[in-house]
Motif scaffolding. Structure first.
Motif, short mmCIF file in Angstrom:
data_model
loop_
_atom_site.label_atom_id
_atom_site.label_comp_id
_atom_site.label_asym_id
_atom_site.label_seq_id
_atom_site.Cartn_x
_atom_site.Cartn_y
_atom_site.Cartn_z
N ASP A 88 30.22 6.54 34.51
CA ASP A 88 30.44 5.84 35.79
C ASP A 88 29.98 4.39 35.70
O ASP A 88 30.64 3.48 36.20
N THR A 89 28.81 4.20 35.08
CA THR A 89 28.29 2.84 34.92
C THR A 89 29.23 2.00 34.08
O THR A 89 29.50 0.83 34.39
N HIS A 90 29.77 2.58 33.01
CA HIS A 90 30.70 1.87 32.14
C HIS A 90 31.92 1.40 32.93
O HIS A 90 32.33 0.23 32.85
N ILE A 91 32.49 2.29 33.70
CA ILE A 91 33.71 1.94 34.45
C ILE A 91 33.41 0.87 35.50
O ILE A 91 34.15 -0.10 35.64
N GLY A 92 32.32 1.04 36.24
CA GLY A 92 31.99 0.07 37.28
C GLY A 92 31.76 -1.32 36.72
O GLY A 92 32.23 -2.32 37.27
N ALA A 96 33.62 -6.85 35.62
CA ALA A 96 33.85 -7.96 34.68
C ALA A 96 35.32 -8.41 34.70
O ALA A 96 35.61 -9.60 34.74
N LEU A 97 36.24 -7.44 34.69
CA LEU A 97 37.66 -7.80 34.74
C LEU A 97 37.98 -8.58 36.01
O LEU A 97 38.72 -9.58 35.96
N SER A 98 37.44 -8.15 37.13
CA SER A 98 37.73 -8.81 38.40
C SER A 98 37.21 -10.24 38.43
O SER A 98 37.67 -11.07 39.20
N ASN A 99 36.23 -10.52 37.55
CA ASN A 99 35.66 -11.85 37.47
C ASN A 99 36.33 -12.69 36.39
O ASN A 99 35.87 -13.78 36.07
N GLY A 100 37.43 -12.17 35.83
CA GLY A 100 38.20 -12.93 34.86
C GLY A 100 37.77 -12.79 33.42
O GLY A 100 38.29 -13.51 32.55
N PHE A 116 38.52 -7.18 26.11
CA PHE A 116 37.65 -6.75 25.03
C PHE A 116 36.20 -7.16 25.30
O PHE A 116 35.25 -6.42 25.00
N GLU A 117 36.01 -8.34 25.87
CA GLU A 117 34.67 -8.78 26.22
C GLU A 117 34.12 -7.95 27.39
O GLU A 117 32.92 -7.63 27.43
N ALA A 118 35.00 -7.62 28.34
CA ALA A 118 34.57 -6.77 29.46
C ALA A 118 34.13 -5.40 28.96
O ALA A 118 33.19 -4.80 29.51
N ALA A 119 34.78 -4.89 27.92
CA ALA A 119 34.39 -3.60 27.35
C ALA A 119 33.02 -3.68 26.69
O ALA A 119 32.20 -2.76 26.80
N ARG A 120 32.73 -4.77 26.01
CA ARG A 120 31.40 -4.96 25.41
C ARG A 120 30.33 -5.05 26.50
O ARG A 120 29.24 -4.49 26.37
N TYR A 121 30.65 -5.75 27.56
CA TYR A 121 29.76 -5.85 28.72
C TYR A 121 29.50 -4.46 29.30
O TYR A 121 28.35 -4.11 29.62
N ALA A 122 30.56 -3.65 29.43
CA ALA A 122 30.42 -2.29 29.96
C ALA A 122 29.61 -1.41 29.01
O ALA A 122 28.81 -0.58 29.45
N GLN A 176 28.10 -14.56 24.78
CA GLN A 176 27.96 -15.89 25.34
C GLN A 176 29.17 -16.25 26.19
O GLN A 176 29.05 -16.87 27.24
N ALA A 177 30.34 -15.85 25.73
CA ALA A 177 31.54 -16.13 26.52
C ALA A 177 31.49 -15.40 27.85
O ALA A 177 31.87 -15.94 28.89
N GLN A 178 31.01 -14.15 27.82
CA GLN A 178 30.86 -13.40 29.06
C GLN A 178 29.91 -14.11 30.00
O GLN A 178 30.18 -14.27 31.19
N LYS A 179 28.79 -14.58 29.46
CA LYS A 179 27.78 -15.18 30.31
C LYS A 179 28.35 -16.43 30.99
O LYS A 179 28.13 -16.65 32.18
N ALA A 180 29.10 -17.22 30.24
CA ALA A 180 29.68 -18.41 30.82
C ALA A 180 30.65 -18.05 31.93
O ALA A 180 30.70 -18.69 32.98
N HIS A 181 31.41 -16.99 31.69
CA HIS A 181 32.40 -16.58 32.69
C HIS A 181 31.73 -16.02 33.93
O HIS A 181 32.14 -16.30 35.06
N GLN A 182 30.68 -15.23 33.73
CA GLN A 182 30.03 -14.60 34.87
C GLN A 182 29.35 -15.63 35.77
O GLN A 182 29.25 -15.44 36.97
N THR A 183 28.85 -16.73 35.19
CA THR A 183 28.12 -17.69 35.99
C THR A 183 28.99 -18.85 36.44
O THR A 183 28.50 -19.75 37.12
N ALA A 184 30.25 -18.81 36.10
CA ALA A 184 31.14 -19.91 36.48
C ALA A 184 31.38 -19.94 37.98
O ALA A 184 31.39 -18.90 38.62
#
Length: 324
Positions: free
Chosen positions: A257-261, A266-270, A274-280, A316-324
């Motif tokens: 459940d945590t993985h899917i959420g 992450a996807l909804s935030n752009g 593949f990066e969203a999967a690593r984040y999950a 790092q790419a995820q972090k930049a995207h999440q804080t944009a």
């Protein structure tokens, strides 16, 4: 972050017992601990909410003490309830037995969450930018599956729909399952569930067949493999196996459940898939180091985990995207 997660699923109260091992037939165990927590679909909603997504629940809650308990838990995590309580019954419950190897065994009793009608879902209005999610649990209930399937089929074409078949996939009539898969934008499942739909094979073959034969409108397929990570295949033919993270697991309840959420958030935030999967994968890894099904981490905790234990360009790419 654009839009909400509109969760049309099942939330129940979990009664959690921790034991060294499952009792043999006819014997008794004394639990080392006990807890009463919100569970079921709540775990996925919490993961999305704690990683920054606005979450609304469009399923059914009961009118008794279990329903009151769930409403309080929803409010504590900022999750809006879109439908009124069932006037006829309380929410259901699930007994979860967590053994010393971090595995879990469930016995559930359905309640108000098992009954859905189109009239009940009338207050659930999907807006542009929203994401919609449901799980196999709600589709397994005879009192909800047909109405929910019709509702899903009527979603606007541009609304992303995410589906998790769950371990009860064998209880979903094939005709219902096929209709839901035909409208699915993202399918997230484990290898056993993937094989139940598409037949035997390795994850690469299963993902290919799921896209080609069962999910014609999907943007992608995620096949989760626990601590090993997940395999992602996109509609454009590209695919990657995203490795998991080595942690000391104490409770695997709610990890999927945590993985899917986290993935949907992450996807909804752009964030690219593949990066969203690593984040999950990171979110799920953190969750299994904590007790309880709703043990999803926050975005800040995931970014710290990725930065300290899994440094690299994708994080790092995820972090930049999440804080944009």
């Amino acid at each position: 972050m654009s839009g909400r997660l509109v969760h049309i699923g099942s939330a129940v109260v979990d009664y959690v017992y921790r034991i060294d091992a499952l009792p043999a037939p006819g014997t008794e165990k004394t639990a080392s601990s006990y807890d009463q927590v919100a569970g079921g679909g709540f775990n996925m909603m919490v993961a999305a909410s704690r990683t920054g997504m606005t979450v609304a629940f469009g399923g059914q809650l009961g009118s008794g003490p279990n329903g009151d308990f769930l409403r309080s838990a929803f409010a504590a995590d900022g999750i809006e309830t879109l439908t009124p309580p069932s006037p006829a019954m309380d929410s259901g419950n699930c007994v979860a037995m967590i053994s010393s190897d971090a595995e879990r065994t469930f016995v559930s009793w359905p309640g108000a969450e098992s009954i859905l009608s189109l009239d009940m879902m009338a207050p659930v209005v999907v807006s542009p930018g929203d994401w919609v999610f449901t799980s196999g649990y709600t589709l397994s209930y005879p009192g909800s599956r047909e109405a929910l399937t019709e509702w899903i089929e009527a979603l606007p074409a541009q609304t992303p729909f995410v589906f998790d078949p769950t371990p009860v996939i064998s209880h979903i009539p094939r005709a219902i399952l096929s209709r839901v898969l035909a409208r699915t934008t993202w399918l997230s499942c484990n290898a056993t569930e993937a094989a139940e739909i598409a037949g035997p094979g390795d994850v690469e073959a299963l993902a290919g067949r799921l896209l080609a034969d069962h999910c014609p409108k999907a943007d992608g397929i995620i096949i989760r493999s626990g601590a090993k990570g997940c395999h992602v295949r996109l509609a454009n033919g590209s695919a990657q196996s995203i490795p998991g993270f080595e942690v000391a697991a104490v409770d695997t309840n709610g990890a999927g459940d945590t993985h899917i959420g986290a993935f949907v958030s992450a996807l909804s935030n752009g964030v690219p898939p593949f990066e969203a999967a690593r984040y999950a994968n990171a979110a799920a890894a953190i969750s299994v180091t904590r007790y309880g099904g709703s043990s999803a981490p926050t975005d800040a905790e995931i970014q710290t985990f990725l930065g300290e234990g899994a440094a690299g360009a994708p994080g790092q790419a995820q972090k930049a995207h999440q804080t944009a």
